[in-house]
Enzyme design. Structure first.
Site, PDB file in Angstrom:
ATOM      1  N   TYR A 109     -11.041   5.412  19.752  1.00 41.45           N
ATOM      2  CA  TYR A 109     -11.997   4.856  18.802  1.00 41.45           C
ATOM      3  C   TYR A 109     -11.978   3.334  18.745  1.00 41.45           C
ATOM      4  CZ  TYR A 109     -13.224   9.563  17.796  1.00 41.45           C
ATOM      5  OH  TYR A 109     -13.696  10.849  17.950  1.00 41.45           O
TER       6      TYR A 109
ATOM      7  N   GLU B  94     -15.907   2.153   8.571  1.00 41.92           N
ATOM      8  CA  GLU B  94     -16.654   3.101   9.401  1.00 41.92           C
ATOM      9  C   GLU B  94     -16.287   4.546   9.125  1.00 41.92           C
ATOM     10  OE1 GLU B  94     -15.362   1.262  13.088  1.00 41.92           O
ATOM     11  OE2 GLU B  94     -14.088   2.987  13.551  1.00 41.92           O
TER      12      GLU B  94
ATOM     13  N   TYR C 215      -9.562 -11.497   9.800  1.00 41.86           N
ATOM     14  CA  TYR C 215      -9.634 -12.191   8.517  1.00 41.86           C
ATOM     15  C   TYR C 215      -9.630 -13.709   8.679  1.00 41.86           C
ATOM     16  CZ  TYR C 215      -8.857  -7.696   6.270  1.00 41.86           C
ATOM     17  OH  TYR C 215      -8.978  -6.401   5.845  1.00 41.86           O
TER      18      TYR C 215
ATOM     19  N   HIS D 146      -1.352  -0.069   5.651  1.00 37.94           N
ATOM     20  CA  HIS D 146      -2.003   0.832   6.614  1.00 37.94           C
ATOM     21  C   HIS D 146      -1.161   2.052   6.977  1.00 37.94           C
ATOM     22  CE1 HIS D 146      -4.945  -2.483   8.239  1.00 37.94           C
ATOM     23  NE2 HIS D 146      -4.890  -2.426   6.896  1.00 37.94           N
TER      24      HIS D 146
ATOM     25  N   GLN E  73       0.811  -1.210   0.000  1.00 37.65           N
ATOM     26  CA  GLN E  73       0.000   0.000   0.000  1.00 37.65           C
ATOM     27  C   GLN E  73       0.852   1.271   0.000  1.00 37.65           C
ATOM     28  OE1 GLN E  73      -2.771  -0.312   3.302  1.00 37.65           O
ATOM     29  NE2 GLN E  73      -3.429  -2.335   2.676  1.00 37.65           N
TER      30      GLN E  73
END
Length: 377
Positions: free
Chosen positions: A260, A250, A271, A157, A91
């Protein structure tokens, strides 16, 4: 034969002087939600897009490390020199791009990317540079002002979305937990956090954990997973858009000092099927305004403020990777409600509002189309 005057112009001047038509419209899509959809350019793994204030020029990042400038209405682009060397893979790569609040006078832009560290470690950074459009477009004085800490292994991430507060005083950055789970709850690092900085990258005064000093002084909120949207709504509140695990994407209303919940709670599971306690089991932790299961796999979001689609004003428009289009969400106080999904037939990485209120979306991956969405006349 090329006009000899144009031959002497810079690449950007050629772009501005050209009259190339956009790529042909895709007639099969024109029935989608009463829109006209035109394909205007293509990019290689684009990630972010922003219009330069007061212009019809946009900057677009490609993950392998190229920054391009594109003029609305054209199909060709010009590469911006001076882009950073990035750690491309997974990523990672070149990430977000935004204009400084004082861009009109400073010419500065902020950008993020994945940076290699020692050994097999890496992390996201944010930098500021002056964008020079005269001659060969280029970045000058590129300076890193913030880094993820600590650098860790893996290539997932990063998050590294950038947002300025409406008054331009504060720089907010989303920092993913880098697929390491527990750092999201560790206040000695900035992984799994939203950080609030001054424009020079130093911690902003008044942050909730300022008394702890060090990296903790950057933190605005924590317990986040992978935040690919970070944006202020028209009423001045900050919202994020997060990927959940297997379920549980979300939207959150981001408020100072709040936890959070990741990885303690989620509306999705691991997963491998291992369950995660749901948000409702921990009322002491901040619950999302809305969550999705199955996921929509979001790319980014904006709050729509234009006039082209007046019925959408004040709503969140989400670029959907998994959902293959736009997810339209209404904000109702501190909660949210999905209103509509607009199928565009492909993974959408980025969404941007044009100066005239029409929309542009960038597809994901190689050969990705930049698509212009406008009301049917």
């Amino acid at each position: 034969m090329t006009n000899p005057i144009l031959r002497s112009l810079s690449p950007l001047a050629l772009l501005l002087a050209s009259c190339g038509a956009p790529i042909s419209a895709q007639g099969s899509d024109e029935a989608a939600q009463g829109m006209s959809i035109t394909d205007v350019a293509t990019f290689d793994e684009p990630w972010a897009m922003t219009f330069l204030p007061g212009t019809d020029l946009a900057l677009i990042t490609e993950r392998k490390g190229k920054l391009k400038v594109w003029r609305e209405g054209e199909s060709r682009t010009v590469e911006v020199a001076g882009a950073p060397v990035v750690d491309y893979g997974g990523q990672g790569g070149l990430g977000d791009i935004v204009a400084a609040p004082d861009y009109a006078t400073s010419g500065k832009v902020y950008l993020s990317w994945a940076e290699a560290g020692s050994g097999d470690a890496r992390g996201a950074v944010v930098a500021v540079a002056r964008l020079v459009l005269g001659g060969t477009p280029r970045l000058e004085g590129l300076e890193v002002i913030w880094r993820q800490f600590p650098k860790v292994t893996g290539r997932g991430h990063y998050s590294h979305r950038i947002a300025f507060s409406p008054d331009g005083k504060y720089l907010f950055v989303s920092s993913g937990e880098r697929q390491k789970f527990t750092p999201a709850q560790d206040l000695t690092g900035n992984l799994g956090k939203v950080v609030r900085l001054l424009p020079d990258g130093t911690p902003a005064p008044g942050n909730p954990f300022a008394d702890k000093g060090g990296v903790s002084a950057q933190i605005w909120s924590y317990g986040h997973r992978n935040l690919l949207g970070l944006v202020f709504s028209p009423d001045g509140r900050l919202w994020d858009l997060e990927h959940g695990p297997a379920g549980g994407d979300e939207i959150n209303l981001v408020e100072p000092g709040k936890n959070y919940g990741w990885p303690l709670v989620s509306d999705g599971d691991h997963y491998d099927g291992k369950p995660i306690p749901r948000h409702k089991t921990r009322p002491d932790l901040a619950a999302p305004a809305i969550s999705w299961n199955p996921v929509i796999a979001p790319g980014d979001m904006i709050f729509y403020t234009g006039k082209a689609f007046p019925q959408w004003q004040g709503q969140a428009l989400i670029a959907g990777l998994g959902s293959g289009g736009i997810v339209r969400v209404a904000i109702e106080g501190d909660k949210a409600r999905e209103v509509e999904r607009i199928d565009l037939g492909n993974r959408i990485r980025e969404i941007e509002q044009a100066p005239d209120g029409s929309l542009y979306v960038l597809e994901d991956g190689e050969g990705a189309r930049l698509r212009h969405l406008s009301p049917k006349s």
